[in-house]
Scaffold this motif. Structure first.
Motif, PDB file in Angstrom:
ATOM      1  N   ALA A  71     -43.588  30.617  -3.271  1.00 24.00           N
ATOM      2  CA  ALA A  71     -44.647  32.278  -3.300  1.00 24.00           C
ATOM      3  C   ALA A  71     -43.858  33.026  -4.149  1.00 24.00           C
ATOM      4  N   GLY A  72     -42.783  33.152  -4.474  1.00 23.22           N
ATOM      5  CA  GLY A  72     -42.097  33.832  -5.551  1.00 23.22           C
ATOM      6  C   GLY A  72     -42.016  33.401  -7.172  1.00 23.22           C
ATOM      7  N   LEU A  73     -42.032  32.336  -6.942  1.00 25.77           N
ATOM      8  CA  LEU A  73     -42.104  31.153  -8.245  1.00 25.77           C
ATOM      9  C   LEU A  73     -43.913  31.513  -8.584  1.00 25.77           C
ATOM     10  N   ILE A  74     -44.656  31.324  -8.481  1.00 28.35           N
ATOM     11  CA  ILE A  74     -46.351  31.610  -8.449  1.00 28.35           C
ATOM     12  C   ILE A  74     -46.015  33.115  -9.088  1.00 28.35           C
ATOM     13  N   GLY A  75     -45.672  33.741  -7.803  1.00 26.45           N
ATOM     14  CA  GLY A  75     -46.059  35.530  -8.255  1.00 26.45           C
ATOM     15  C   GLY A  75     -45.134  35.495  -9.463  1.00 26.45           C
ATOM     16  N   LEU A  76     -43.743  34.992 -10.122  1.00 25.91           N
ATOM     17  CA  LEU A  76     -44.096  35.298 -11.375  1.00 25.91           C
ATOM     18  C   LEU A  76     -43.899  34.832 -12.412  1.00 25.91           C
ATOM     19  N   VAL A  77     -44.897  33.466 -11.830  1.00 24.71           N
ATOM     20  CA  VAL A  77     -45.786  32.903 -13.636  1.00 24.71           C
ATOM     21  C   VAL A  77     -46.912  33.871 -13.453  1.00 24.71           C
ATOM     22  N   PHE A  78     -47.768  34.226 -12.294  1.00 18.49           N
ATOM     23  CA  PHE A  78     -48.854  35.065 -12.434  1.00 18.49           C
ATOM     24  C   PHE A  78     -48.731  36.295 -12.680  1.00 18.49           C
ATOM     25  N   GLY A  79     -47.347  36.952 -12.403  1.00 17.23           N
ATOM     26  CA  GLY A  79     -46.880  38.662 -13.205  1.00 17.23           C
ATOM     27  C   GLY A  79     -46.944  38.317 -14.786  1.00 17.23           C
ATOM     28  N   THR A  80     -46.256  37.371 -14.913  1.00 14.92           N
ATOM     29  CA  THR A  80     -45.971  36.811 -16.896  1.00 14.92           C
ATOM     30  C   THR A  80     -47.195  36.817 -17.602  1.00 14.92           C
ATOM     31  N   GLY A  81     -48.350  35.913 -16.726  1.00 19.03           N
ATOM     32  CA  GLY A  81     -49.192  35.912 -17.230  1.00 19.03           C
ATOM     33  C   GLY A  81     -50.432  37.400 -17.758  1.00 19.03           C
ATOM     34  N   ILE A  82     -49.410  37.822 -16.813  1.00 21.17           N
ATOM     35  CA  ILE A  82     -51.288  39.497 -16.661  1.00 21.17           C
ATOM     36  C   ILE A  82     -50.095  40.306 -17.679  1.00 21.17           C
ATOM     37  N   ALA A  83     -48.986  40.397 -17.658  1.00 23.30           N
ATOM     38  CA  ALA A  83     -47.909  40.757 -18.250  1.00 23.30           C
ATOM     39  C   ALA A  83     -48.323  40.236 -20.289  1.00 23.30           C
TER      40      ALA A  83
ATOM     41  N   SER B 297     -66.251  45.394  -2.895  1.00 19.66           N
ATOM     42  CA  SER B 297     -66.212  44.979  -4.279  1.00 19.66           C
ATOM     43  C   SER B 297     -66.275  45.747  -4.820  1.00 19.66           C
ATOM     44  N   ALA B 298     -67.305  46.375  -4.587  1.00 22.50           N
ATOM     45  CA  ALA B 298     -67.697  47.618  -5.115  1.00 22.50           C
ATOM     46  C   ALA B 298     -66.573  49.274  -5.368  1.00 22.50           C
ATOM     47  N   ILE B 299     -65.821  49.312  -4.089  1.00 20.65           N
ATOM     48  CA  ILE B 299     -64.761  49.975  -4.237  1.00 20.65           C
ATOM     49  C   ILE B 299     -63.930  49.456  -4.810  1.00 20.65           C
ATOM     50  N   PHE B 300     -63.538  48.308  -5.040  1.00 17.86           N
ATOM     51  CA  PHE B 300     -62.636  47.483  -6.002  1.00 17.86           C
ATOM     52  C   PHE B 300     -63.210  48.034  -7.395  1.00 17.86           C
ATOM     53  N   GLY B 301     -64.670  47.402  -7.691  1.00 22.76           N
ATOM     54  CA  GLY B 301     -64.175  47.596  -9.023  1.00 22.76           C
ATOM     55  C   GLY B 301     -64.420  48.942  -9.409  1.00 22.76           C
ATOM     56  N   VAL B 302     -65.150  50.343  -9.216  1.00 30.16           N
ATOM     57  CA  VAL B 302     -64.917  51.396  -9.138  1.00 30.16           C
ATOM     58  C   VAL B 302     -63.593  52.191  -9.589  1.00 30.16           C
ATOM     59  N   GLY B 303     -62.751  51.679  -8.324  1.00 32.34           N
ATOM     60  CA  GLY B 303     -61.377  51.990  -8.972  1.00 32.34           C
ATOM     61  C   GLY B 303     -60.799  51.527  -9.905  1.00 32.34           C
ATOM     62  N   TRP B 304     -60.956  49.798 -10.200  1.00 30.20           N
ATOM     63  CA  TRP B 304     -60.462  49.723 -11.946  1.00 30.20           C
ATOM     64  C   TRP B 304     -61.865  49.302 -12.801  1.00 30.20           C
ATOM     65  N   GLY B 305     -62.577  50.607 -12.471  1.00 24.97           N
ATOM     66  CA  GLY B 305     -62.732  49.997 -13.705  1.00 24.97           C
ATOM     67  C   GLY B 305     -62.232  52.843 -14.248  1.00 24.97           C
ATOM     68  N   ILE B 306     -61.870  53.336 -13.322  1.00 26.17           N
ATOM     69  CA  ILE B 306     -61.251  54.606 -13.192  1.00 26.17           C
ATOM     70  C   ILE B 306     -60.070  54.456 -13.741  1.00 26.17           C
ATOM     71  N   SER B 307     -59.807  53.282 -12.991  1.00 28.83           N
ATOM     72  CA  SER B 307     -57.745  53.449 -13.218  1.00 28.83           C
ATOM     73  C   SER B 307     -57.494  52.350 -14.673  1.00 28.83           C
ATOM     74  N   GLY B 308     -58.192  51.462 -14.313  1.00 32.56           N
ATOM     75  CA  GLY B 308     -57.828  50.764 -15.425  1.00 32.56           C
ATOM     76  C   GLY B 308     -56.851  49.451 -14.470  1.00 32.56           C
ATOM     77  N   PHE B 309     -56.778  49.680 -13.173  1.00 31.96           N
ATOM     78  CA  PHE B 309     -55.645  48.873 -12.696  1.00 31.96           C
ATOM     79  C   PHE B 309     -56.422  48.329 -11.866  1.00 31.96           C
ATOM     80  N   CYS B 310     -56.068  46.760 -11.688  1.00 35.63           N
ATOM     81  CA  CYS B 310     -56.608  46.130 -10.293  1.00 35.63           C
ATOM     82  C   CYS B 310     -54.752  45.793  -9.470  1.00 35.63           C
ATOM     83  N   PRO B 311     -54.618  44.658  -7.951  1.00 36.48           N
ATOM     84  CA  PRO B 311     -53.509  44.409  -7.784  1.00 36.48           C
ATOM     85  C   PRO B 311     -53.016  44.020  -8.472  1.00 36.48           C
ATOM     86  N   GLY B 312     -53.930  42.697  -9.084  1.00 37.02           N
ATOM     87  CA  GLY B 312     -52.745  41.590 -10.037  1.00 37.02           C
ATOM     88  C   GLY B 312     -52.746  42.116 -11.324  1.00 37.02           C
ATOM     89  N   GLY B 313     -52.755  43.292 -11.509  1.00 32.49           N
ATOM     90  CA  GLY B 313     -52.476  43.935 -12.982  1.00 32.49           C
ATOM     91  C   GLY B 313     -51.710  45.190 -12.587  1.00 32.49           C
TER      92      GLY B 313
END
Length: 146
Positions: free
Chosen positions: A7-19, A89-105
């Motif tokens: 899980a740690g390695l997968i998270g590291l790969v994902f986070g590196t890709g996001i960054a 889904s709607a709350i996620f989209g509105v939050g992403w559009g307002i803040s520019g962040f989703c949990p993955g980023g």
């Protein structure tokens, strides 16, 4: 232990890709939503690339009898579009559009020292706690009236 390391390695790969893709930068994400202004299509490119890699990966991985560090695959079984899914889904989209962040980023942005990521993650956790509290209260109320 193997599961935690995996899980740690997968998270590291994902986070590196996001960054590396710039998706931990809320301004870059917000520019994707600014179609009439400083539109930046790179988010669409990142999403299409991720979907392509995931589709190919699923084809290979799901051919196996079971995952490497689990006893079985844990895939969603529900296909129903219900109110909690649509509202979330709607709350996620509105939050992403307002803040520019989703949990993955936002999580990788914490490691990059993005100060607004701390605010986002804190309020995200508060929202998760509030939603859980509301859901448990509604379930308890439904149980009492049944």
């Amino acid at each position: 232990m193997q599961r935690t390391i995996s899980a740690g390695l997968i998270g590291l790969v994902f986070g590196t890709g996001i960054a590396l893709s710039g998706m931990a930068n809320p301004a870059k994400v917000l520019n994707f939503f600014d179609i009439a202004g400083t539109w930046d299509p790179s988010l669409a490119l990142v999403m299409v690339s991720a979907l392509t890699v995931a589709a190919i990966g699923y084809r290979f991985v799901l051919r196996r009898d079971k995952p490497i560090v689990e006893t079985r695959f844990h895939l969603p079984t529900g296909r129903k579009l219900d109110m909690p899914l649509l509202a979330g889904s709607a709350i996620f989209g509105v939050g992403w559009g307002i803040s520019g962040f989703c949990p993955g980023g936002a999580i990788p942005a914490l490691g990059l020292g993005e100060p607004t990521a701390w605010i986002f993650v804190g309020t995200m956790l508060a929202g998760i706690a509030a939603a859980r509290t509301i859901r448990m209260g509604l379930q308890a109320r439904a149980t009492q009236t049944a």
